[in-house]
Scaffold this motif. Structure first.
Motif, PDB file in Angstrom:
ATOM      1  N   MET A 237      17.993 -69.895 -45.766  1.00 17.64           N
ATOM      2  CA  MET A 237      19.365 -70.198 -45.377  1.00 17.64           C
ATOM      3  C   MET A 237      19.388 -71.475 -44.558  1.00 17.64           C
ATOM      4  O   MET A 237      18.490 -71.737 -43.774  1.00 17.64           O
ATOM      5  N   PHE A 238      20.426 -72.251 -44.730  1.00 17.41           N
ATOM      6  CA  PHE A 238      20.562 -73.509 -44.012  1.00 17.41           C
ATOM      7  C   PHE A 238      20.963 -73.261 -42.564  1.00 17.41           C
ATOM      8  O   PHE A 238      21.477 -72.199 -42.217  1.00 17.41           O
ATOM      9  N   LEU A 239      20.735 -74.274 -41.737  1.00 16.78           N
ATOM     10  CA  LEU A 239      21.120 -74.184 -40.337  1.00 16.78           C
ATOM     11  C   LEU A 239      22.637 -74.158 -40.203  1.00 16.78           C
ATOM     12  O   LEU A 239      23.335 -74.922 -40.869  1.00 16.78           O
ATOM     13  N   GLN A 240      23.131 -73.281 -39.359  1.00 17.00           N
ATOM     14  CA  GLN A 240      24.550 -73.239 -39.021  1.00 17.00           C
ATOM     15  C   GLN A 240      24.704 -72.447 -37.735  1.00 17.00           C
ATOM     16  O   GLN A 240      23.851 -71.612 -37.419  1.00 17.00           O
ATOM     17  N   PRO A 241      25.750 -72.718 -36.972  1.00 15.95           N
ATOM     18  CA  PRO A 241      25.937 -71.981 -35.718  1.00 15.95           C
ATOM     19  C   PRO A 241      26.245 -70.506 -35.959  1.00 15.95           C
ATOM     20  O   PRO A 241      26.867 -70.156 -36.965  1.00 15.95           O
ATOM     21  N   LYS A 242      25.793 -69.667 -35.042  1.00 19.51           N
ATOM     22  CA  LYS A 242      26.073 -68.238 -35.162  1.00 19.51           C
ATOM     23  C   LYS A 242      27.549 -67.955 -34.883  1.00 19.51           C
ATOM     24  O   LYS A 242      28.155 -67.095 -35.497  1.00 19.51           O
ATOM     25  N   LYS A 243      28.089 -68.704 -33.923  1.00 21.76           N
ATOM     26  CA  LYS A 243      29.447 -68.433 -33.485  1.00 21.76           C
ATOM     27  C   LYS A 243      30.093 -69.748 -33.074  1.00 21.76           C
ATOM     28  O   LYS A 243      29.443 -70.578 -32.432  1.00 21.76           O
ATOM     29  N   THR A 244      31.342 -69.962 -33.454  1.00 18.65           N
ATOM     30  CA  THR A 244      32.078 -71.156 -33.026  1.00 18.65           C
ATOM     31  C   THR A 244      33.408 -70.738 -32.438  1.00 18.65           C
ATOM     32  O   THR A 244      33.894 -69.621 -32.692  1.00 18.65           O
ATOM     33  N   VAL A 245      34.005 -71.625 -31.674  1.00 15.34           N
ATOM     34  CA  VAL A 245      35.299 -71.333 -31.068  1.00 15.34           C
ATOM     35  C   VAL A 245      36.364 -71.231 -32.156  1.00 15.34           C
ATOM     36  O   VAL A 245      37.176 -70.316 -32.170  1.00 15.34           O
ATOM     37  N   PHE A 246      36.349 -72.208 -33.080  1.00 18.23           N
ATOM     38  CA  PHE A 246      37.283 -72.207 -34.196  1.00 18.23           C
ATOM     39  C   PHE A 246      36.504 -72.259 -35.500  1.00 18.23           C
ATOM     40  O   PHE A 246      35.441 -72.847 -35.573  1.00 18.23           O
ATOM     41  N   ARG A 247      37.065 -71.645 -36.545  1.00 19.89           N
ATOM     42  CA  ARG A 247      36.422 -71.659 -37.853  1.00 19.89           C
ATOM     43  C   ARG A 247      36.425 -73.054 -38.458  1.00 19.89           C
ATOM     44  O   ARG A 247      35.453 -73.507 -39.025  1.00 19.89           O
ATOM     45  N   LYS A 248      37.592 -73.717 -38.355  1.00 19.34           N
ATOM     46  CA  LYS A 248      37.759 -75.049 -38.925  1.00 19.34           C
ATOM     47  C   LYS A 248      38.237 -75.991 -37.827  1.00 19.34           C
ATOM     48  O   LYS A 248      38.975 -75.581 -36.942  1.00 19.34           O
ATOM     49  N   TYR A 249      37.828 -77.237 -37.902  1.00 20.09           N
ATOM     50  CA  TYR A 249      38.213 -78.217 -36.893  1.00 20.09           C
ATOM     51  C   TYR A 249      39.079 -79.297 -37.509  1.00 20.09           C
ATOM     52  O   TYR A 249      39.020 -79.553 -38.713  1.00 20.09           O
TER      53      TYR A 249
END
Length: 140
Positions: free
Chosen positions: A1-13
């Protein structure tokens, strides 16, 4: 799996947030003895980072250590083709990071021969879409 954050404040910016570039504090080696420094600024995707990781790990064969200095934390959205306007923002296609020129992307070190580290970084250079330079610890 590629790198990505586990959790973000917003889904889309918003795009205005995406134009920010990281600080230029990562322009010298900190952890390893050799590193890969880019010469042009561009947007690096998580898929490209994974390709770099696989290429270097195949060459090192679990002998050295690899440190990434960047992390893809920006979601990039895309609408499906042939979609009419007004249907909202598209889904997240991939994660990326915009890096400045002179940024050290990754470092290699540990108990590894110099020739092996240099050959691994040479192969990793070919995977990048921009020009890059191999730097050493003693050159700073």
């Amino acid at each position: 799996m590629f790198l990505q954050p586990k959790k973000t404040v917003f889904r889309k910016y918003k795009k205005s947030f995406l134009k920010r570039t990281p600080s230029s504090k990562i322009n010298c080696l900190k952890f390893g003895d050799f590193g890969l420094k880019i010469l042009n600024s561009f947007r690096l995707t998580a898929k490209q980072l994974e390709s770099l990781r696989q290429c270097i790990n195949r060459e090192l064969k679990r002998e050295g250590k690899l440190w990434f200095r960047v992390f893809p934390h920006i979601p990039v959205t895309k609408q499906p083709t042939e979609n009419r306007m007004g249907k909202g923002k598209g889904t997240v296609e991939f994660w990326s990071i915009s890096v400045r020129a002179g940024c050290v992307l990754l470092e290699v070190g540990g108990s590894i021969k110099e020739s092996k580290a240099l050959s691994a970084l040479k192969k990793a250079q070919a995977k990048l879409p921009v020009k890059s330079v191999i730097v050493r610890k003693d050159s700073f």
